[in-house]
Design a protein around this motif. Structure first.
Motif, short mmCIF file in Angstrom:
data_model
loop_
_atom_site.label_atom_id
_atom_site.label_comp_id
_atom_site.label_asym_id
_atom_site.label_seq_id
_atom_site.Cartn_x
_atom_site.Cartn_y
_atom_site.Cartn_z
N SER A 10 5.50 0.44 9.25
CA SER A 10 6.55 0.27 8.42
C SER A 10 7.61 1.42 7.83
N LYS A 11 8.79 0.80 7.81
CA LYS A 11 9.75 1.59 7.81
C LYS A 11 10.27 1.22 6.37
N PRO A 12 10.65 2.42 5.55
CA PRO A 12 11.07 2.10 4.08
C PRO A 12 12.30 1.30 3.79
N GLU A 13 13.26 1.36 4.93
CA GLU A 13 14.45 0.50 4.83
C GLU A 13 14.17 -0.75 5.07
N GLU A 14 13.08 -1.35 5.59
CA GLU A 14 12.72 -2.63 5.82
C GLU A 14 11.72 -3.24 4.77
N LEU A 15 11.27 -2.50 3.95
CA LEU A 15 10.34 -3.06 2.90
C LEU A 15 10.85 -3.51 1.95
N TYR A 16 10.33 -4.56 1.24
CA TYR A 16 10.65 -5.33 0.21
C TYR A 16 9.63 -5.01 -1.08
N ALA A 17 10.14 -4.57 -2.28
CA ALA A 17 9.17 -4.18 -3.19
C ALA A 17 9.48 -4.92 -4.62
N ALA A 18 8.57 -4.98 -5.32
CA ALA A 18 8.57 -5.57 -6.82
C ALA A 18 7.72 -4.66 -7.55
N ILE A 19 8.52 -4.55 -9.02
CA ILE A 19 7.71 -4.02 -10.32
C ILE A 19 7.23 -5.28 -11.05
N GLY A 20 6.15 -5.39 -11.09
CA GLY A 20 5.54 -6.54 -11.83
C GLY A 20 5.47 -6.47 -13.43
N PRO A 21 5.06 -7.81 -13.84
CA PRO A 21 4.90 -7.86 -15.37
C PRO A 21 4.26 -6.65 -16.04
N SER A 22 4.62 -6.03 -17.21
CA SER A 22 4.00 -4.65 -17.54
C SER A 22 4.82 -4.46 -18.75
N ILE A 23 4.09 -3.42 -19.37
CA ILE A 23 4.89 -3.13 -20.60
C ILE A 23 6.22 -2.37 -20.70
N CYS A 24 7.19 -2.91 -21.51
CA CYS A 24 8.44 -2.43 -21.59
C CYS A 24 8.88 -1.21 -22.21
N GLN A 25 9.79 -0.34 -22.02
CA GLN A 25 10.36 0.76 -22.74
C GLN A 25 10.11 0.46 -24.40
N GLY A 26 10.89 -0.37 -24.92
CA GLY A 26 10.67 -0.60 -26.33
C GLY A 26 9.46 -0.70 -27.01
#
Length: 287
Positions: free
Chosen positions: A177-193
């Motif tokens: 895998s090449k980083p520039e070809e990857l799709y990533a996602a950050i999932g539901p989790s606790i927010c900064q507030g």
């Protein structure tokens, strides 16, 4: 049910529903027909009390039969095979395991035979990766070129240890895998507030992210001497520095702690709760 979305951040998720089971998904991933993914909510299961209703943990004290039925329901809704689903064994490490055919069903239908694994990767058709959450950050990775996927658990320790970067490297070694070809996602989790941390944790993040530590949207000091930590932003920095393009990173826009009736939150419930799960896999029939 009214859902509180975080209007101060990017929102790249949507709610989907099938047979009374509600789950969250990323439109950015749905373009890849070979990829199966979703993130559970509390809606559509059979568990009772503090586990109500879609609890996906066997370790929280819920009835085993109810958890098994919940897994059957979420698997039908999202569209994956439980016999070929493999769970992580999370202990806030940056350890990653490559999943093969022999691992199918581990953590759900049969016992795990490994420990201390917070990241999973695979390119095996029909295999689905699973990980548990109740405030910590899920990280999803999709390689559309090599048709490979990765799923990781990243709390503050995993984030400080740059789990996202370790996942990119693991997929590079395993699949090319090449980083520039990857799709990533950050999932539901606790927010900064909602996420207050002490000075010792803040200092770890100042050391790990020296050039961004002054950003209020990463680490904000309160009058009481505590800090509000933004794990979404920290993981975005990690993914960008690992080489994933900004336009290929999706955000949740939904906080677990702000939505305790819709999503399980350890902080909101003071530990009296079930677990959510993230799922990511390669469909059995790849187009």
């Amino acid at each position: 049910m009214e859902i509180k979305w975080d209007e101060d951040t990017k929102i790249h998720m949507k709610v989907k529903e099938k047979d009374g089971v509600a789950y969250l998904a990323y439109p950015a991933f749905e373009r890849f027909s070979w990829c199966c993914h979703g993130f559970s909510t509390r809606i559509g299961g059979v568990s009772q009390g503090i586990y109500s209703s879609m609890n996906l943990s066997f370790q929280r004290g819920d009835r085993k039969e109810d958890v098994e039925e919940n897994y059957r329901r979420i698997s039908r809704a999202i569209g994956f095979d439980l016999e070929r689903t493999v769970c992580s064994q999370q202990t806030h490490t940056v350890n990653i395991r490559r999943v093969g055919e022999e691992d199918g069903g581990k953590g759900i239908l049969r016992p795990l035979d490994y420990q201390d694994v917070d990241g999973l990767i695979t390119d095996i058709p029909g295999i689905t990766l699973a990980a548990s959450f109740a405030d910590c950050v899920p990280l999803f990775f999709v390689d559309p070129v090599h048709k490979a996927v990765g799923l990781a658990h990243s709390g503050w320790r995993g984030t400080a240890g740059r789990m996202g970067s370790h996942m990119v490297q693991a997929m590079k070694v395993a699949f090319g895998s090449k980083p520039e070809e990857l799709y990533a996602a950050i999932g539901p989790s606790i927010c900064q507030g909602c996420y207050e941390v002490s000075e010792d944790v803040a200092e770890i993040f100042r050391e790990e992210f020296p050039s961004q530590a002054g950003e209020k949207n990463l680490l904000y000091k309160k009058e009481n001497g505590k800090y509000q930590l933004n794990l979404w932003r920290a993981n975005e920095i990690i993914l960008l520095e690992a080489g994933i393009p900004e336009g290929q990173i999706s955000f949740p826009g939904i906080c677990t702690c702000c939505n305790p009736d819709f999503l399980f939150s350890h902080r909101a419930s003071k530990g009296k709760r079930g677990n959510l799960s993230a799922f990511l896999g390669v469909r059995r029939s790849i187009e």
